[in-house]
Design a protein around this motif. Structure first.
Motif, mmCIF file in Angstrom:
data_model
loop_
_atom_site.group_PDB
_atom_site.id
_atom_site.type_symbol
_atom_site.label_atom_id
_atom_site.label_comp_id
_atom_site.label_asym_id
_atom_site.label_seq_id
_atom_site.Cartn_x
_atom_site.Cartn_y
_atom_site.Cartn_z
ATOM 1 N N LYS A 6 0.839 -1.201 0.000
ATOM 2 C CA LYS A 6 0.000 0.000 0.000
ATOM 3 C C LYS A 6 0.875 1.253 0.000
ATOM 4 O O LYS A 6 1.960 1.273 0.544
ATOM 5 C CB LYS A 6 -0.908 0.011 1.213
ATOM 6 C CG LYS A 6 -1.870 -1.165 1.249
ATOM 7 C CD LYS A 6 -3.267 -0.684 1.339
ATOM 8 C CE LYS A 6 -4.258 -1.801 1.271
ATOM 9 N NZ LYS A 6 -4.793 -1.990 -0.050
ATOM 10 N N THR A 7 0.359 2.308 -0.615
ATOM 11 C CA THR A 7 1.047 3.598 -0.595
ATOM 12 C C THR A 7 0.813 4.273 0.752
ATOM 13 O O THR A 7 -0.084 3.871 1.514
ATOM 14 C CB THR A 7 0.514 4.521 -1.705
ATOM 15 O OG1 THR A 7 -0.852 4.834 -1.409
ATOM 16 C CG2 THR A 7 0.630 3.889 -3.080
ATOM 17 N N ASP A 8 1.589 5.290 1.034
ATOM 18 C CA ASP A 8 1.379 6.060 2.265
ATOM 19 C C ASP A 8 -0.025 6.657 2.297
ATOM 20 O O ASP A 8 -0.658 6.702 3.352
ATOM 21 C CB ASP A 8 2.409 7.183 2.390
ATOM 22 C CG ASP A 8 3.802 6.669 2.712
ATOM 23 O OD1 ASP A 8 3.953 5.463 3.000
ATOM 24 O OD2 ASP A 8 4.740 7.482 2.677
ATOM 25 N N THR A 9 -0.505 7.111 1.161
ATOM 26 C CA THR A 9 -1.848 7.700 1.091
ATOM 27 C C THR A 9 -2.913 6.659 1.442
ATOM 28 O O THR A 9 -3.833 6.941 2.211
ATOM 29 C CB THR A 9 -2.112 8.287 -0.312
ATOM 30 O OG1 THR A 9 -1.128 9.290 -0.582
ATOM 31 C CG2 THR A 9 -3.499 8.879 -0.422
ATOM 32 N N GLU A 10 -2.759 5.465 0.909
ATOM 33 C CA GLU A 10 -3.706 4.392 1.231
ATOM 34 C C GLU A 10 -3.647 4.028 2.711
ATOM 35 O O GLU A 10 -4.686 3.834 3.355
ATOM 36 C CB GLU A 10 -3.423 3.158 0.376
ATOM 37 C CG GLU A 10 -3.724 3.355 -1.091
ATOM 38 C CD GLU A 10 -3.220 2.216 -1.959
ATOM 39 O OE1 GLU A 10 -3.947 1.853 -2.893
ATOM 40 O OE2 GLU A 10 -2.103 1.695 -1.721
ATOM 41 N N LEU A 11 -2.432 3.959 3.250
ATOM 42 C CA LEU A 11 -2.286 3.639 4.672
ATOM 43 C C LEU A 11 -2.869 4.739 5.556
ATOM 44 O O LEU A 11 -3.519 4.457 6.561
ATOM 45 C CB LEU A 11 -0.808 3.402 5.012
ATOM 46 C CG LEU A 11 -0.197 2.134 4.415
ATOM 47 C CD1 LEU A 11 1.315 2.131 4.639
ATOM 48 C CD2 LEU A 11 -0.835 0.881 5.001
ATOM 49 N N ALA A 12 -2.649 5.986 5.169
ATOM 50 C CA ALA A 12 -3.200 7.105 5.946
ATOM 51 C C ALA A 12 -4.725 7.072 5.929
ATOM 52 O O ALA A 12 -5.371 7.340 6.950
ATOM 53 C CB ALA A 12 -2.678 8.431 5.408
ATOM 54 N N SER A 64 -7.599 11.013 13.285
ATOM 55 C CA SER A 64 -8.827 11.481 12.630
ATOM 56 C C SER A 64 -8.643 12.847 11.953
ATOM 57 O O SER A 64 -9.472 13.257 11.149
ATOM 58 C CB SER A 64 -9.977 11.544 13.624
ATOM 59 O OG SER A 64 -9.693 12.472 14.639
ATOM 60 N N PHE A 65 -7.544 13.538 12.256
ATOM 61 C CA PHE A 65 -7.290 14.860 11.676
ATOM 62 C C PHE A 65 -6.308 14.823 10.504
ATOM 63 O O PHE A 65 -6.016 15.855 9.917
ATOM 64 C CB PHE A 65 -6.746 15.810 12.744
ATOM 65 C CG PHE A 65 -7.684 15.981 13.900
ATOM 66 C CD1 PHE A 65 -8.843 16.727 13.762
ATOM 67 C CD2 PHE A 65 -7.418 15.382 15.116
ATOM 68 C CE1 PHE A 65 -9.720 16.883 14.824
ATOM 69 C CE2 PHE A 65 -8.281 15.521 16.188
ATOM 70 C CZ PHE A 65 -9.438 16.281 16.035
ATOM 71 N N ILE A 66 -5.809 13.660 10.188
ATOM 72 C CA ILE A 66 -4.820 13.535 9.116
ATOM 73 C C ILE A 66 -5.497 13.697 7.759
ATOM 74 O O ILE A 66 -6.569 13.152 7.516
ATOM 75 C CB ILE A 66 -4.109 12.171 9.199
ATOM 76 C CG1 ILE A 66 -3.259 12.116 10.462
ATOM 77 C CG2 ILE A 66 -3.255 11.910 7.961
ATOM 78 C CD1 ILE A 66 -2.670 10.759 10.735
ATOM 79 N N ASN A 67 -4.846 14.458 6.885
ATOM 80 C CA ASN A 67 -5.305 14.592 5.510
ATOM 81 C C ASN A 67 -4.482 13.617 4.673
ATOM 82 O O ASN A 67 -3.298 13.852 4.428
ATOM 83 C CB ASN A 67 -5.108 16.023 5.019
ATOM 84 C CG ASN A 67 -5.567 16.207 3.599
ATOM 85 O OD1 ASN A 67 -5.838 15.254 2.879
ATOM 86 N ND2 ASN A 67 -5.658 17.454 3.178
ATOM 87 N N PRO A 68 -5.087 12.511 4.235
ATOM 88 C CA PRO A 68 -4.311 11.493 3.513
ATOM 89 C C PRO A 68 -3.768 11.965 2.174
ATOM 90 O O PRO A 68 -2.866 11.343 1.623
ATOM 91 C CB PRO A 68 -5.313 10.348 3.328
ATOM 92 C CG PRO A 68 -6.647 10.962 3.478
ATOM 93 C CD PRO A 68 -6.490 12.157 4.373
ATOM 94 N N GLU A 69 -4.289 13.078 1.665
ATOM 95 C CA GLU A 69 -3.811 13.595 0.381
ATOM 96 C C GLU A 69 -2.462 14.314 0.523
ATOM 97 O O GLU A 69 -1.770 14.526 -0.464
ATOM 98 C CB GLU A 69 -4.846 14.530 -0.237
ATOM 99 C CG GLU A 69 -6.173 13.848 -0.534
ATOM 100 C CD GLU A 69 -6.020 12.618 -1.421
ATOM 101 O OE1 GLU A 69 -5.283 12.686 -2.419
ATOM 102 O OE2 GLU A 69 -6.642 11.591 -1.104
ATOM 103 N N LEU A 70 -2.117 14.723 1.729
ATOM 104 C CA LEU A 70 -0.831 15.373 1.954
ATOM 105 C C LEU A 70 0.240 14.325 2.201
ATOM 106 O O LEU A 70 -0.035 13.225 2.653
ATOM 107 C CB LEU A 70 -0.920 16.325 3.148
ATOM 108 C CG LEU A 70 -1.910 17.475 3.016
ATOM 109 C CD1 LEU A 70 -1.926 18.311 4.291
ATOM 110 C CD2 LEU A 70 -1.565 18.347 1.822
#
Length: 92
Positions: A6-12, A64-70
């Protein structure tokens, strides 16, 4: 589900949904890099370990505040800056 692929974005994204396996994969993926970065700057194994642990504790607590797109690595860098600053202030 194979989290290593998985990519970091997917994991986030999974992390936001309270997925502990995604958190574990991010920890495995970044703990050593973060530790050596902290060790290089702080020159203390104990402080480097403490900072890394604190960063990952904060990651879980604020998931819950993480923006997975960043960029996840950018989030780690910001967390490092804040926590190391507090650590330096506490030493004074």
């Amino acid at each position: 589900m194979n989290f290593k692929e998985k990519t970091d974005t997917e994991l986030a994204t999974l992390l936001i949904r309270d997925n502990e396996a995604a958190f574990s994969e991010l920890y495995v993926r970044y703990k050593d890099k973060l530790y050596y970065f902290c060790l290089h700057l702080l020159k203390s194994k104990e402080e480097a370990n403490d900072i890394v642990q604190e960063i990952f504790i904060r990651l879980w607590e604020s998931r819950s505040f993480i923006n997975p797109e960043l960029s996840f690595i950018r989030w780690l860098g910001t967390a490092y800056s804040i926590i190391s600053g507090i650590s330096i202030l506490m030493r004074k």
